[in-house]
Design an enzyme around this catalytic site. Structure first.
Site, PDB file in Angstrom:
ATOM      1  N   GLY A  32      -1.264   3.518   6.601  1.00 52.80           N
ATOM      2  CA  GLY A  32      -2.935   3.353   6.836  1.00 52.80           C
ATOM      3  C   GLY A  32      -3.916   3.558   5.291  1.00 52.80           C
ATOM      4  CG  HIS A  35      -2.837  -2.231  -0.173  1.00 55.16           C
ATOM      5  ND1 HIS A  35      -1.673  -3.006  -0.180  1.00 55.16           N
ATOM      6  CD2 HIS A  35      -2.364  -0.738   0.073  1.00 55.16           C
ATOM      7  CE1 HIS A  35      -0.742  -2.373  -0.045  1.00 55.16           C
ATOM      8  NE2 HIS A  35      -0.824  -1.238  -0.043  1.00 55.16           N
ATOM      9  CD  GLU A  36      -3.761  -9.754   0.396  1.00 56.91           C
ATOM     10  OE1 GLU A  36      -5.309  -9.130   0.907  1.00 56.91           O
ATOM     11  OE2 GLU A  36      -3.487 -10.716   1.053  1.00 56.91           O
ATOM     12  N   GLY A  37      -1.274  -5.614   0.281  1.00 55.60           N
ATOM     13  CA  GLY A  37      -0.019  -6.037   0.695  1.00 55.60           C
ATOM     14  C   GLY A  37       0.352  -5.337   2.742  1.00 55.60           C
ATOM     15  CG  HIS A  38      -0.532  -2.037   4.668  1.00 55.43           C
ATOM     16  ND1 HIS A  38      -1.239  -1.077   3.279  1.00 55.43           N
ATOM     17  CD2 HIS A  38       0.571  -1.179   4.561  1.00 55.43           C
ATOM     18  CE1 HIS A  38      -0.892  -0.830   2.783  1.00 55.43           C
ATOM     19  NE2 HIS A  38       0.154  -0.610   3.694  1.00 55.43           N
ATOM     20  CE  LYS A 150       3.194  -0.097  -3.311  1.00 54.91           C
ATOM     21  NZ  LYS A 150       4.139   1.606  -3.520  1.00 54.91           N
ATOM     22  CG  ASP A 151       7.133   1.505  -0.216  1.00 54.56           C
ATOM     23  OD1 ASP A 151       7.570   2.549  -1.183  1.00 54.56           O
ATOM     24  OD2 ASP A 151       6.725   0.909   0.255  1.00 54.56           O
ATOM     25  CB  SER A 186       0.560   1.646  -4.143  1.00 55.13           C
ATOM     26  OG  SER A 186       0.587   2.727  -3.607  1.00 55.13           O
ATOM     27  CB  SER A 187      -1.948   3.931   0.483  1.00 54.43           C
ATOM     28  OG  SER A 187      -1.928   2.717   0.983  1.00 54.43           O
TER      29      SER A 187
END
Ligand code: PAF
Length: 284
Positions: A32, A35-38, A150-151, A186-187
């Protein structure tokens, strides 16, 4: 209409219907605070499958005792709105009691790739990730699952788990999405102070500079490359404390003897309330 399902039984019923209708399922697992990455993961999924399912679950199993489980940002109302706007068909938000009704008698234990990078400073973290992802894969039965680079270590470990356990899911890694100044989205970025936020873009700038120097043949050895990054980051970061810097083969995450080949240069930096990770990958 986006469906919001908050329990495992309901989710499995939905999946049974989708399978009976021969729909392909794309899965975007998240914790949850989207952000734009998700949303890039969702975007890719909408192009490739019939039905996009996103899970939102802050998985207690992947947080250590002194980590940020309690302060991990949560904003379900906003997440549901973003998911809907971006074409997610079903959002799955199980509770911890539903996911872990009893202490598990069989858990995943990551044997390779977990003792380096984030694994060394977050013992048990990847066991928790592998356990929850295996559970989610068994509930959702996706054809394709999307993970952010990123991960990168997570991507490598999940790919290995899928191969080891003959899971019928294709893992699609998606490039890291960055703020205009280069900071990886990143969150956890919301937990940076104003000053820390100003400083944090140096992390990516330094990694990107190291990559370009490496590709130009600037470093003779892996040690020289890591030393340059360590020295440069320590010079540029006043508030952040470098946790690790690693140059590894990717996706095997083993130590290379030379700079040639498919590689990842990754770092983690501690700030007061949060810890940021970032990486660059390349082939040469
Ligand atoms: O990358 C994440 O957000 C989490 O590690 C994941 C894959 C959702 C598992 O909890």
């Amino acid at each position: 209409m986006m469906k919001h399902i908050n329990n495992i039984t309901g989710m499995k019923e939905e999946i049974a219907q989708l399978k009976a209708a021969k729909k392909t399922i794309g899965f975007v697992p998240t914790m949850g605070s989207l952000h734009e990455g998700h949303l890039q993961l969702v975007e890719k999924a909408t192009q490739q499958v019939d039905v996009v399912i996103m899970s939102i679950f802050v998985n207690p199993l992947q947080f250590g005792e002194n980590e940020d489980f309690d302060t991990y940002p949560r904003d379900l109302a906003n997440d549901l709105q973003l998911a809907k706007q971006h074409g997610v068909h079903q959002v799955f938000t199980p509770t911890a009691d539903d996911m872990y009704p009893n202490t598990m008698s069989v858990t995943m234990n990551v044997q390779r790739g977990a003792d380096i990078l984030c694994g060394s400073s977050r013992p048990g973290h990847f066991d928790g990730v592998a356990t929850v992802v295996m559970k989610l894969f068994n509930i959702i039965e996706p054809d394709v699952a999307y993970f952010g680079m990123k991960d990168a270590q997570q991507v490598a470990i999940i790919k290995q788990m899928v191969a080891d356990y003959h899971l019928n899911v294709t893992i699609v890694p998606i490039p890291t999405v960055r703020e205009e100044d280069g900071l990886a989205m990143s969150s956890r970025n919301v937990n940076l102070s104003h000053m820390e936020r100003q400083e944090a873009p140096h992390i990516y700038k330094t990694l990107a500079e190291a990559k370009s120097k490496a590709l130009q043949g600037h470093f003779k050895t892996v040690a020289q490359l890591e030393e340059w990054v360590n020295h440069t980051l320590k010079k540029r970061l006043v508030l952040g404390k470098v946790d690790y810097i690693y140059f590894l083969k990717f996706p095997s995450l083993t130590r290379p003897s030379t700079i040639a080949g498919s590689a990842i240069l990754a770092t983690a930096v501690h700030y007061e309330k949060t810890r940021l990770i970032d990486n660059v990958t390349w082939e040469q």
